[in-house]
Design a protein around this motif. Sequence first.
Motif, mmCIF file in Angstrom:
data_model
loop_
_atom_site.group_PDB
_atom_site.id
_atom_site.type_symbol
_atom_site.label_atom_id
_atom_site.label_comp_id
_atom_site.label_asym_id
_atom_site.label_seq_id
_atom_site.Cartn_x
_atom_site.Cartn_y
_atom_site.Cartn_z
ATOM 1 N N GLU A 204 -19.103 -13.221 -23.686
ATOM 2 C CA GLU A 204 -18.180 -14.189 -23.113
ATOM 3 C C GLU A 204 -18.840 -14.980 -21.991
ATOM 4 N N ASP B 12 -22.776 -19.653 -32.605
ATOM 5 C CA ASP B 12 -21.377 -19.310 -32.819
ATOM 6 C C ASP B 12 -21.249 -18.461 -34.082
ATOM 7 N N PRO B 13 -20.389 -17.444 -34.067
ATOM 8 C CA PRO B 13 -20.198 -16.615 -35.265
ATOM 9 C C PRO B 13 -19.648 -17.436 -36.422
ATOM 10 N N LEU C 162 -19.304 -9.409 -29.551
ATOM 11 C CA LEU C 162 -18.689 -10.658 -29.068
ATOM 12 C C LEU C 162 -18.034 -10.532 -27.686
ATOM 13 N N VAL D 178 -20.625 -7.759 -35.370
ATOM 14 C CA VAL D 178 -20.285 -9.011 -34.697
ATOM 15 C C VAL D 178 -19.102 -8.785 -33.763
ATOM 16 N N ASP D 179 -18.078 -8.094 -34.254
ATOM 17 C CA ASP D 179 -16.901 -7.815 -33.427
ATOM 18 C C ASP D 179 -17.249 -6.946 -32.221
ATOM 19 N N LYS E 137 -27.643 -17.381 -28.399
ATOM 20 C CA LYS E 137 -26.779 -17.001 -29.522
ATOM 21 C C LYS E 137 -26.230 -18.257 -30.185
ATOM 22 N N LEU F 139 -23.620 -13.449 -37.098
ATOM 23 C CA LEU F 139 -23.926 -13.940 -35.761
ATOM 24 C C LEU F 139 -25.416 -13.747 -35.488
#
Length: 206
Positions: free
Chosen positions: A195, A151-152, A191, A187-188, A149, A166
Amino acid sequence: MTKVFDKLMDVNARKLDWNFQVYIVHLWEVPNIFNINDINGIEMVLQDIQGGRIQASITKPLVKKWRGKILEFKMYIMTHFIVVDKKEKTRTTNNKWSINFSHRTTVQPVVKPSYPLKAFCFKPIPELLAAEKLEDSVLIDVIGEVIGKEDPRQLITSKGRETKRLAVILEDLENNSIGCVLFGHMVDQILPYLEEGRVEPLIDIA
């Protein structure tokens, strides 16, 4: 006596009194390009017992009547629609037609579905990579493990709206990988599962 319902792939413009028993397999709101808090319409993809699909639309005058009343992945009996040539709409299915809700449309929830939900039509990653061209409006389902991935990032769209972007990399069981870009609320949603320190693999359906 078993009730007979119309099939989605049989839809044509010769009648209005269609009677479907279908799942809503995709549902999304279309915001006003100048005001994201104003909804211009609701779009959905319906699927019947044979796997046939069609796009259905709720135009702005009827949004208040139906918003929040019908839900994704639920089965309904739906009747009376206006049939529209797909050339007039964004094409999200391979059906020749699409349908619009009218003031006569009725929707009845099915408490005990008569057939199982099969919401996803997965496309193999190698098939997508080998395709010369993909219709950018057709909905495609892909499943894979998130192996990478970025970073957004915050973006401003061409319409002046703020959104998020993202990019992730998905990999299937045969180690084929493909990039996938998520925007906005998606995206929210993902995410928290990205982590650091997570032990279990993250499987994403896009």
